[in-house]
Design an enzyme around this catalytic site. Structure first.
Site, short mmCIF file in Angstrom:
data_model
loop_
_atom_site.label_atom_id
_atom_site.label_comp_id
_atom_site.label_asym_id
_atom_site.label_seq_id
_atom_site.Cartn_x
_atom_site.Cartn_y
_atom_site.Cartn_z
N ILE A 1 0.84 -1.20 0.00
CA ILE A 1 0.00 0.00 0.00
C ILE A 1 0.87 1.25 0.00
O ILE A 1 0.56 2.25 -0.66
CB ILE A 1 -0.97 -0.01 1.21
CG1 ILE A 1 -1.81 -1.29 1.17
CG2 ILE A 1 -1.88 1.21 1.19
CD1 ILE A 1 -2.71 -1.51 2.34
N ASP B 1 12.08 2.36 4.77
CA ASP B 1 11.65 0.97 4.55
C ASP B 1 12.89 0.07 4.57
O ASP B 1 13.79 0.23 3.75
CB ASP B 1 10.94 0.84 3.18
CG ASP B 1 10.23 -0.50 3.04
OD1 ASP B 1 9.11 -0.52 2.48
OD2 ASP B 1 10.79 -1.53 3.48
N ASP C 1 15.62 0.81 9.93
CA ASP C 1 14.54 0.21 10.72
C ASP C 1 13.81 1.32 11.46
O ASP C 1 14.44 2.11 12.19
CB ASP C 1 15.15 -0.80 11.72
CG ASP C 1 14.08 -1.59 12.45
OD1 ASP C 1 14.39 -2.70 12.92
OD2 ASP C 1 12.92 -1.11 12.52
N PHE D 1 2.87 3.18 7.45
CA PHE D 1 2.42 1.86 6.97
C PHE D 1 3.24 0.73 7.58
O PHE D 1 2.76 -0.38 7.73
CB PHE D 1 2.60 1.76 5.44
CG PHE D 1 1.70 2.63 4.62
CD1 PHE D 1 2.19 3.75 3.98
CD2 PHE D 1 0.36 2.32 4.48
CE1 PHE D 1 1.36 4.55 3.19
CE2 PHE D 1 -0.47 3.11 3.70
CZ PHE D 1 0.04 4.22 3.05
N ASN E 1 8.06 -5.04 17.12
CA ASN E 1 8.25 -4.27 15.88
C ASN E 1 7.13 -3.24 15.67
O ASN E 1 7.40 -2.06 15.40
CB ASN E 1 8.26 -5.21 14.67
CG ASN E 1 8.47 -4.46 13.36
OD1 ASN E 1 9.56 -3.98 13.08
ND2 ASN E 1 7.40 -4.30 12.58
N SER F 1 -6.74 -1.29 10.68
CA SER F 1 -7.37 -2.41 9.98
C SER F 1 -8.72 -2.74 10.58
O SER F 1 -8.97 -2.52 11.77
CB SER F 1 -6.45 -3.64 10.09
OG SER F 1 -7.12 -4.81 9.71
N TYR G 1 -1.54 -9.79 15.53
CA TYR G 1 -1.48 -8.74 14.49
C TYR G 1 -2.64 -7.75 14.71
O TYR G 1 -2.43 -6.55 14.76
CB TYR G 1 -1.59 -9.35 13.08
CG TYR G 1 -2.02 -8.32 12.05
CD1 TYR G 1 -3.33 -8.26 11.59
CD2 TYR G 1 -1.12 -7.36 11.59
CE1 TYR G 1 -3.74 -7.29 10.69
CE2 TYR G 1 -1.52 -6.39 10.68
CZ TYR G 1 -2.84 -6.37 10.25
OH TYR G 1 -3.25 -5.39 9.36
N LYS H 1 -2.88 -3.43 15.92
CA LYS H 1 -3.65 -2.31 15.33
C LYS H 1 -4.58 -1.71 16.39
O LYS H 1 -4.69 -0.51 16.53
CB LYS H 1 -4.47 -2.81 14.13
CG LYS H 1 -3.62 -3.29 12.97
CD LYS H 1 -2.69 -2.19 12.44
CE LYS H 1 -1.90 -2.64 11.24
NZ LYS H 1 -0.95 -1.61 10.76
C1 WQD Z 1 -9.90 -13.34 2.83
C2 WQD Z 1 -10.85 -14.52 2.72
C3 WQD Z 1 -10.12 -16.47 3.92
C4 WQD Z 1 -6.66 -17.42 1.44
C5 WQD Z 1 -6.37 -10.10 6.52
C6 WQD Z 1 -6.10 -9.19 7.67
C7 WQD Z 1 -6.51 -7.78 7.31
C8 WQD Z 1 -5.76 -7.37 6.08
C9 WQD Z 1 -6.12 -8.32 4.94
C10 WQD Z 1 -3.64 -6.25 6.37
C11 WQD Z 1 -11.00 -15.25 4.05
C12 WQD Z 1 -10.19 -16.74 2.43
C13 WQD Z 1 -7.77 -16.78 1.96
C14 WQD Z 1 -6.79 -18.72 0.89
C15 WQD Z 1 -9.14 -18.68 1.37
N1 WQD Z 1 -4.37 -7.38 6.34
N2 WQD Z 1 -8.99 -17.41 1.90
N3 WQD Z 1 -8.03 -19.29 0.87
O1 WQD Z 1 -7.98 -12.67 6.60
O2 WQD Z 1 -9.88 -11.29 5.58
O3 WQD Z 1 -7.77 -10.16 6.29
O4 WQD Z 1 -5.72 -9.63 5.37
O5 WQD Z 1 -3.94 -5.14 6.08
O6 WQD Z 1 -6.18 -6.92 8.37
O7 WQD Z 1 -6.89 -9.61 8.76
O8 WQD Z 1 -7.75 -11.63 4.30
O9 WQD Z 1 -7.12 -12.46 2.07
O10 WQD Z 1 -6.32 -13.74 4.13
O11 WQD Z 1 -8.71 -13.82 3.48
O12 WQD Z 1 -10.26 -19.21 1.34
O13 WQD Z 1 -5.81 -19.36 0.42
O14 WQD Z 1 -10.29 -15.46 1.82
O15 WQD Z 1 -10.61 -17.59 4.64
O16 WQD Z 1 -12.34 -15.69 4.15
P1 WQD Z 1 -8.41 -11.54 5.75
P2 WQD Z 1 -7.39 -12.93 3.47
#
Ligand code: WQD
Length: 347
Positions: free
Chosen positions: A13, A33, A60, A83, A102, A127, A152, A156
């Site tokens: 992002i 970064d 860092d 970020f 971190n 988030s 995680y 946040k």
């Molecule tokens: C989305 C959906 C999975 C992988 C997390 C963080 C959030 C943000 C985004 C940082 C879910 C499903 C996933 C796979 C699947 N992170 N899935 N098979 O967990 O909603 O959010 O990432 O900014 O803060 O919490 O995102 O993309 O991992 O999952 O079925 O191989 O896809 O179960 O329903 P999530 P995700």
């Protein structure tokens, strides 16, 4: 020229936000970064799209002395967009202390540096995980935050409280926490996108790697949820829309339009999309039949979450304009370009 400092400017992002800031052209953009989960190649990609080379300090953000040196070298910094953080939900469960150290140390350093160097404006990458698993949807900023489902998510949730307490203690800094839902997709040029150093945990990079043959099969984590098709529902939002929201938020603070010195805003599309619907959208735009199976649920997943982002529209004049098809098309275009450039490098 007034300057904005992005931490994690070579990340997913962060790099997209750098591109959009450079397109507007009102601020110089610099970055901190250390490439823990990003590549220096991002600097070349940003330049290829925006025509400017971002100065990145590969230090860092937990190193307070090194951070101070950056601020002293750039007295024109008018805002920080923070970020930089470890962000893999699963990894945070395995390595909580690394995540707490971190993510909190870097946040505290950046806040302290802003106060010490007269930088008044701070944007925090938060988030929707701060909401946990809720029943009442869509989620507004007033929806109570609960115990996060992972370390995680806690970084946040507690990170927001660190900022809130800090802002109460000083009149020198004002802040906005932007609560992202699920950022996905890539720059429309296909020249920048998600390129995590570590294996992707997230759905969309997994889809594009399976579709392009880099991974054998996608497992849909659970087909028995109480939703319209049995799979989890999320509020996917194009990374470019997320990036533009950061510019709107910084302008909001720079123009003194903030109604208080600490505000939180949801960044979502307001549309809930299931995993199967996301897969279907991908298949339609790519023409590729995706190889997937329905497997067991993933621990920590919430059944469904999507946002009410009317406050971001009211305060920032921001709406998410790009739909799931455009998100998938941009992610696919990026993956194909990335595969091609990696193959050329290996040739
Ligand atoms: C989305 C959906 C999975 C992988 C997390 C963080 C959030 C943000 C985004 C940082 C879910 C499903 C996933 C796979 C699947 N992170 N899935 N098979 O967990 O909603 O959010 O990432 O900014 O803060 O919490 O995102 O993309 O991992 O999952 O079925 O191989 O896809 O179960 O329903 P999530 P995700």
């Amino acid at each position: 020229m007034p300057t904005v400092l992005i931490t994690g400017g070579c990340g997913y992002i962060g790099s997209h936000t750098a591109i959009e800031l450079m397109k507007v052209g009102k601020l110089d953009v610099i970055s901190i970064d250390n490439h823990h989960n990003s590549s220096p190649e991002a600097i070349d990609r940003i330049e290829a799209i925006a025509g400017k080379r971002m100065k990145n300090y590969a230090i860092d953000a937990c190193d307070r002395a090194a951070v101070q040196e950056v601020f002293e070298a750039h007295p024109d910094i008018v805002g920080v967009i923070h970020f930089a953080a470890y962000k893999a939900v699963g990894e945070s469960v395995e390595k909580p202390l690394e995540y707490y150290h971190n993510n909190f140390e870097s946040l505290v350093n950046m806040l302290a540096a802003c106060e010490a160097n007269g930088v008044e404006n701070f944007i925090f990458s938060s988030s929707c995980t701060v909401y946990g698993d809720i029943d009442k949807l869509p989620v507004t900023e007033e929806t109570p935050t609960t115990e996060a489902a992972s370390p995680y998510g806690n970084t946040k949730l507690v990170g927001e409280r660190i900022i809130q307490d800090f802002i109460k203690s000083t009149d020198k800094v004002k802040a906005i926490a932007l609560r992202y839902f699920n950022p996905v997709g890539a720059d429309e040029s296909g020249l920048n996108g998600e390129d995590p150093i570590n294996a992707p945990n997230n759905l969309v990079p997994f889809i594009t790697r399976v579709a392009s043959g880099l991974l054998p099969q996608l497992t849909v984590f659970g087909g028995d949820y109480p939703t319209r098709d049995g799979t989890c529902i999320r509020d996917y939002i194009h990374v470019t829309d997320i990036s533009i929201a950061h510019i709107n938020a910084l302008d909001y603070l720079l123009d003194g339009k903030n109604s208080s010195n600490y505000e939180r805003l949801n960044l979502g599309s307001g549309n809930g999309v299931s995993v199967l619907e996301a897969i279907n959208a991908f298949e339609e735009v790519s023409g590729v039949k995706l190889n997937y199976v329905i497997g067991d649920r993933r621990p920590g997943d919430v059944t469904q979450i999507y946002s009410d982002s009317s406050l971001a529209k009211e305060k920032l004049g921001w709406v998410a304009g790009r739909g799931i098809s455009e998100m998938m098309a941009s992610a696919w275009k990026w993956q194909l370009n990335l595969n091609e450039s990696r193959a050329a490098q290996e040739a």
